[in-house]
Scaffold this motif. Structure first.
Motif, PDB file in Angstrom:
ATOM      1  N   ARG A  47       0.812  -1.209   0.000  1.00 47.18           N
ATOM      2  CA  ARG A  47       0.000   0.000   0.000  1.00 47.18           C
ATOM      3  C   ARG A  47       0.852   1.269   0.000  1.00 47.18           C
ATOM      4  O   ARG A  47       0.489   2.271  -0.610  1.00 47.18           O
ATOM      5  CB  ARG A  47      -0.957  -0.013   1.195  1.00 47.18           C
ATOM      6  CG  ARG A  47      -2.201  -0.840   0.930  1.00 47.18           C
ATOM      7  CD  ARG A  47      -3.126  -0.909   2.111  1.00 47.18           C
ATOM      8  NE  ARG A  47      -2.701  -1.944   3.054  1.00 47.18           N
ATOM      9  CZ  ARG A  47      -3.454  -2.392   4.060  1.00 47.18           C
ATOM     10  NH1 ARG A  47      -4.659  -1.889   4.245  1.00 47.18           N
ATOM     11  NH2 ARG A  47      -3.022  -3.328   4.860  1.00 47.18           N
ATOM     12  N   GLU A  48       1.998   1.200   0.668  1.00 49.79           N
ATOM     13  CA  GLU A  48       2.888   2.361   0.685  1.00 49.79           C
ATOM     14  C   GLU A  48       3.467   2.627  -0.701  1.00 49.79           C
ATOM     15  O   GLU A  48       3.578   3.775  -1.137  1.00 49.79           O
ATOM     16  CB  GLU A  48       4.020   2.130   1.700  1.00 49.79           C
ATOM     17  CG  GLU A  48       5.013   3.271   1.809  1.00 49.79           C
ATOM     18  CD  GLU A  48       4.385   4.548   2.367  1.00 49.79           C
ATOM     19  OE1 GLU A  48       5.042   5.603   2.292  1.00 49.79           O
ATOM     20  OE2 GLU A  48       3.246   4.499   2.868  1.00 49.79           O
ATOM     21  N   ARG A  51       0.843   4.209  -2.799  1.00 47.25           N
ATOM     22  CA  ARG A  51       0.664   5.612  -2.428  1.00 47.25           C
ATOM     23  C   ARG A  51       1.757   6.489  -3.032  1.00 47.25           C
ATOM     24  O   ARG A  51       1.490   7.575  -3.584  1.00 47.25           O
ATOM     25  CB  ARG A  51       0.674   5.757  -0.898  1.00 47.25           C
ATOM     26  CG  ARG A  51       0.400   7.179  -0.411  1.00 47.25           C
ATOM     27  CD  ARG A  51       0.561   7.295   1.095  1.00 47.25           C
ATOM     28  NE  ARG A  51       1.942   7.096   1.516  1.00 47.25           N
ATOM     29  CZ  ARG A  51       2.890   8.039   1.426  1.00 47.25           C
ATOM     30  NH1 ARG A  51       2.594   9.235   0.928  1.00 47.25           N
ATOM     31  NH2 ARG A  51       4.123   7.789   1.846  1.00 47.25           N
ATOM     32  N   ASP A  54       1.240   6.784  -6.758  1.00 48.11           N
ATOM     33  CA  ASP A  54       0.090   7.671  -6.996  1.00 48.11           C
ATOM     34  C   ASP A  54       0.519   9.131  -6.906  1.00 48.11           C
ATOM     35  O   ASP A  54       0.115   9.973  -7.725  1.00 48.11           O
ATOM     36  CB  ASP A  54      -1.015   7.405  -5.977  1.00 48.11           C
ATOM     37  CG  ASP A  54      -1.767   6.110  -6.244  1.00 48.11           C
ATOM     38  OD1 ASP A  54      -1.537   5.514  -7.319  1.00 48.11           O
ATOM     39  OD2 ASP A  54      -2.552   5.691  -5.373  1.00 48.11           O
ATOM     40  N   GLU A  55       1.360   9.425  -5.912  1.00 40.78           N
ATOM     41  CA  GLU A  55       1.771  10.812  -5.699  1.00 40.78           C
ATOM     42  C   GLU A  55       2.788  11.280  -6.730  1.00 40.78           C
ATOM     43  O   GLU A  55       2.769  12.438  -7.156  1.00 40.78           O
ATOM     44  CB  GLU A  55       2.353  10.969  -4.291  1.00 40.78           C
ATOM     45  CG  GLU A  55       1.326  10.795  -3.179  1.00 40.78           C
ATOM     46  CD  GLU A  55       1.951  10.890  -1.807  1.00 40.78           C
ATOM     47  OE1 GLU A  55       3.202  10.998  -1.720  1.00 40.78           O
ATOM     48  OE2 GLU A  55       1.198  10.854  -0.799  1.00 40.78           O
ATOM     49  N   THR A  87      -5.805  -1.316  -1.720  1.00 41.64           N
ATOM     50  CA  THR A  87      -4.851  -0.389  -2.324  1.00 41.64           C
ATOM     51  C   THR A  87      -5.535   0.703  -3.130  1.00 41.64           C
ATOM     52  O   THR A  87      -4.883   1.623  -3.617  1.00 41.64           O
ATOM     53  CB  THR A  87      -3.887  -1.142  -3.273  1.00 41.64           C
ATOM     54  OG1 THR A  87      -4.635  -1.703  -4.354  1.00 41.64           O
ATOM     55  CG2 THR A  87      -3.151  -2.236  -2.533  1.00 41.64           C
TER      56      THR A  87
END
Length: 292
Positions: A47-48, A51, A54-55, A87
């Motif tokens: 999940r990290e 993230r 995504d960023e 996620t």
């Protein structure tokens, strides 16, 4: 399995499976297809990673992660991290496997011990790995048995599942060879350059090869060379386009002369250059160069 042309924007692909079954090959193909690939990643960080991607790259960037037995105790978190909505992405679990005898042969050829064999046999490590991965295999969205697949066939399967019409390209290998060493067994097309004068009989060219400018100019300047290229390359372009439509992503074109040093080398370089100019992904190899 996804179809050609499917939109894979924002997809998350998790690749796992048996050691030696082709995880690295699958990861490389996914990278070629535009996926952001992370190898040997602990599932607890999934999940990290999503993230951060995504960023930094946006939510449309497809991601592929490879998890295997090197991740050890993190394995129990795979299912939790792939749970619906965990996620925020559509997730696909791919499991690669093969028979024990094939996996043993591949590992022995690579001269690498199995990560779970400890002080035992390679086969012991494989059996432990099957036990560890049993639940993941049951949960897999796509299982690929690579027992009888070569590298090209495995990449084909990955491309069929995760490629799109925009990122799948035919890969053409143009290889020169010498007839006296035998015709390449994997060739889709074979062309004979022995209709051209042999630079071997030109003293100042004998020691050079078809990659040298003076030899290439000599070969390409011979009567019939330009006519052959002008007729043959469009045929290859037409067939290559048809191969791609039919889902075949690799084509091998073998160009031969007597020893594989002069004529076939120069013509292979020119054919590959013309294919690249026409928009195909082409590379050159010279099987017998240096054997004389």
């Amino acid at each position: 399995m996804a179809e050609h042309g499917t939109d894979h924007h924002g997809e998350l692909v998790v690749v796992t499976g048996m050691t030696g079954a082709g995880r690295s090959t699958a990861a490389k193909e996914l990278e070629d297809l535009g996926y952001y690939v992370v190898d040997n990643m602990p599932p607890s960080l999934l999940r990290e990673v999503v993230r951060l991607v995504d960023e930094s790259r946006g939510v449309e960037q497809p991601i592929a992660v490879v998890v295997d037995v090197r991740s050890g105790s993190f394995f129990e978190s795979v299912q939790a991290n792939l749970a619906q909505g965990a996620t925020g992405r559509h997730a696909t679990l791919v499991f690669l496997e093969a028979t024990d005898d094939v996996l043993v042969r591949r590992q022995e050829a690579a001269r690498r011990p199995h990560p779970l064999q400890g002080g035992g046999r390679l086969l012991d490590g494989l059996q432990r790995e099957r036990e560890v991965l049993g639940d993941l295999r049951s949960d897999a969205d796509l299982v690929i048995d690579t027992t009888s697949l070569n590298v090209h066939q495995l990449t084909d399967r990955i491309a069929e599942a995760f490629g799109t019409a925009d990122n799948i390209r035919l890969k053409v290998t143009v290889t020169s060879f010498g007839f006296k060493y035998g015709i390449p067994v994997d060739a889709d097309f074979v062309a004979d350059m022995r209709f051209l004068p042999n630079p071997h009989w030109v003293p100042e060219l004998r020691a050079s090869t078809g990659r040298d400018r003076e030899v290439a100019d000599y070969v390409l300047g011979q009567p019939g060379a330009a006519e052959f290229l002008d007729g043959y390359v469009p045929v290859l372009e037409s067939v290559a386009a048809g191969y791609l439509r039919e889902g075949k992503r690799f084509m091998t074109v073998a160009i031969g002369c007597t020893g594989g040093k002069h004529r076939s080398v120069a013509m292979s370089e020119e054919i590959a250059s013309r294919l690249v100019a026409a928009g195909f992904e082409a590379r050159v190899s010279h099987r017998d160069l240096g054997r004389e």
